[in-house]
Design a protein around this motif. Structure first.
Motif, PDB file in Angstrom:
ATOM      1  N   ARG A 134       0.830  -0.944  -0.161  1.00 59.51           N
ATOM      2  CA  ARG A 134      -0.139  -0.105  -0.038  1.00 59.51           C
ATOM      3  C   ARG A 134       0.965   1.302   0.006  1.00 59.51           C
ATOM      4  NH1 ARG A 134      -3.427  -1.147   4.343  1.00 59.51           N
ATOM      5  NH2 ARG A 134      -2.851   1.037   5.502  1.00 59.51           N
ATOM      6  N   SER A 135       1.676   1.223  -1.049  1.00 55.47           N
ATOM      7  CA  SER A 135       2.776   2.341  -1.214  1.00 55.47           C
ATOM      8  C   SER A 135       3.385   2.334  -2.583  1.00 55.47           C
ATOM      9  CB  SER A 135       3.660   2.205  -0.149  1.00 55.47           C
ATOM     10  OG  SER A 135       4.752   3.459  -0.159  1.00 55.47           O
ATOM     11  N   CYS A 136       3.729   3.557  -2.971  1.00 56.07           N
ATOM     12  CA  CYS A 136       4.855   3.513  -4.225  1.00 56.07           C
ATOM     13  C   CYS A 136       6.238   2.827  -3.483  1.00 56.07           C
ATOM     14  CB  CYS A 136       4.896   4.887  -4.630  1.00 56.07           C
ATOM     15  SG  CYS A 136       3.475   5.159  -5.818  1.00 56.07           S
ATOM     16  N   VAL A 137       6.940   2.160  -4.442  1.00 54.48           N
ATOM     17  CA  VAL A 137       8.217   1.729  -3.884  1.00 54.48           C
ATOM     18  C   VAL A 137       8.979   1.891  -5.354  1.00 54.48           C
ATOM     19  CG1 VAL A 137       7.405   0.121  -2.321  1.00 54.48           C
ATOM     20  CG2 VAL A 137       7.423  -0.614  -4.717  1.00 54.48           C
ATOM     21  N   PRO A 138      10.398   2.010  -4.802  1.00 52.40           N
ATOM     22  CA  PRO A 138      11.387   2.385  -6.039  1.00 52.40           C
ATOM     23  C   PRO A 138      11.667   0.916  -6.538  1.00 52.40           C
ATOM     24  CG  PRO A 138      12.389   2.281  -3.745  1.00 52.40           C
ATOM     25  CD  PRO A 138      10.906   2.210  -3.467  1.00 52.40           C
ATOM     26  N   THR A 139      11.877   1.199  -7.920  1.00 57.54           N
ATOM     27  CA  THR A 139      12.419   0.017  -8.997  1.00 57.54           C
ATOM     28  C   THR A 139      13.889   0.269  -9.154  1.00 57.54           C
ATOM     29  OG1 THR A 139      11.765   1.017 -10.835  1.00 57.54           O
ATOM     30  CG2 THR A 139      10.272  -0.506  -9.619  1.00 57.54           C
ATOM     31  N   ASN A 140      14.625   1.224  -8.776  1.00 49.54           N
ATOM     32  CA  ASN A 140      16.028   1.348  -9.029  1.00 49.54           C
ATOM     33  C   ASN A 140      16.580   2.446  -8.120  1.00 49.54           C
ATOM     34  OD1 ASN A 140      15.456   3.608 -10.527  1.00 49.54           O
ATOM     35  ND2 ASN A 140      15.221   2.531 -12.339  1.00 49.54           N
ATOM     36  N   THR A 141      17.944   2.493  -7.964  1.00 49.98           N
ATOM     37  CA  THR A 141      18.411   3.541  -7.161  1.00 49.98           C
ATOM     38  C   THR A 141      19.795   3.977  -7.733  1.00 49.98           C
ATOM     39  OG1 THR A 141      17.730   2.188  -5.039  1.00 49.98           O
ATOM     40  CG2 THR A 141      19.298   4.163  -4.946  1.00 49.98           C
ATOM     41  N   LYS A 142      20.324   5.080  -7.849  1.00 53.76           N
ATOM     42  CA  LYS A 142      21.340   5.703  -8.133  1.00 53.76           C
ATOM     43  C   LYS A 142      21.812   6.399  -7.034  1.00 53.76           C
ATOM     44  CE  LYS A 142      20.402   6.478 -13.171  1.00 53.76           C
ATOM     45  NZ  LYS A 142      20.824   7.571 -14.120  1.00 53.76           N
ATOM     46  N   ILE A 143      23.239   5.957  -6.813  1.00 57.42           N
ATOM     47  CA  ILE A 143      24.026   6.280  -5.520  1.00 57.42           C
ATOM     48  C   ILE A 143      25.385   6.964  -6.061  1.00 57.42           C
ATOM     49  CG2 ILE A 143      25.358   5.706  -3.317  1.00 57.42           C
ATOM     50  CD1 ILE A 143      23.297   3.353  -3.633  1.00 57.42           C
ATOM     51  N   LYS A 144      25.916   7.805  -5.602  1.00 58.54           N
ATOM     52  CA  LYS A 144      27.185   8.573  -5.654  1.00 58.54           C
ATOM     53  C   LYS A 144      27.808   9.209  -4.527  1.00 58.54           C
ATOM     54  CE  LYS A 144      29.465  11.793  -8.727  1.00 58.54           C
ATOM     55  NZ  LYS A 144      29.582  12.841  -9.769  1.00 58.54           N
ATOM     56  N   GLY A 145      29.077   8.736  -4.046  1.00 58.55           N
ATOM     57  CA  GLY A 145      29.909   9.207  -3.159  1.00 58.55           C
ATOM     58  C   GLY A 145      30.856   9.916  -3.660  1.00 58.55           C
TER      59      GLY A 145
END
Length: 214
Positions: A134-145
């Protein structure tokens, strides 16, 4: 060294003046052996895979907040792959960090990138509706350090390889979900001068959690 050690924050949750939380993700890469039995059919599925383990504790109304994290580690080359743990909390900056371990010219490096120092950023380019959570959920993630020595960029491919953990045992758990992620992670580590240290592709895992929508 602070890498792969406990992260502490007293800026978590909706009442941060009395809430605090600790997470020790010191086991981002573990071996898991065993089996799962399907009770309806009697089928036994052997398990010989990878996992992670963490310890967390504190005073925190987690069902009114939530987190967003990922872990990954390469199988090959044996003992030389990139291992990382990424953890963030929706209302915290103290808890937001990325720990990465890798080899640079044969020397083991462990680096922590922290959001509160301006070293870490992330976002989710795409989302989907999950009726069970019962929520929108991510299908990918971009990460930068990025710090003075290294830059890491990672893409976490979640897709449909995710499922919510739910419980109606209490009011606090019924309004909340934890979305489990079973991911592939690809990326690059560079030195500050732009030269490539390592590229990686690894199996990973992670979670996204928050209060469920009305």
């Amino acid at each position: 060294a602070k890498e792969f050690t406990t992260a502490y924050g007293n800026d978590v949750g909706p009442v941060s003046s009395v809430e605090q939380w600790n997470v020790d993700m010191g086991w981002p890469r573990t071996n898991v052996k065993g089996w799962v039995k399907v009770l309806k059919t009697g089928q036994v599925v052997p398990v010989d895979g990878k996992g992670y383990r963490e310890d967390s504790w504190g005073r925190y109304m987690l069902s009114l907040d939530g987190w967003d994290f990922a872990v990954w580690g390469e199988d090959e080359p044996a003992g030389k792959g990139v291992v990382a743990s990424f953890q963030t909390y929706h209302k915290s900056k103290d808890m937001d960090n990325l720990d990465v371990s890798f080899y640079d010219n044969g020397q083991l490096q462990s680096v922590r990138f922290e959001a509160k120092k301006g070293e870490l950023g992330w976002y989710h380019p795409s989302w989907k509706w999950d009726g069970e959570a019962r929520s929108c959920v991510p299908t990918n993630t971009k990460i930068k350090g990025k710090n003075g020595d290294y830059v890491i960029e990672a893409f976490v491919d979640i897709g449909d390889r995710q499922r919510p953990m739910l419980s109606n045992a209490t009011v606090g758990t019924a309004i909340f979900f934890i979305q489990e992620h079973f991911t592939w992670v690809t990326g690059t580590i560079r030195r500050a001068d732009g030269t490539v240290v390592e590229t990686f592709r690894a199996r990973g895992g992670g979670e996204f959690s928050r209060t469920r929508d009305v």
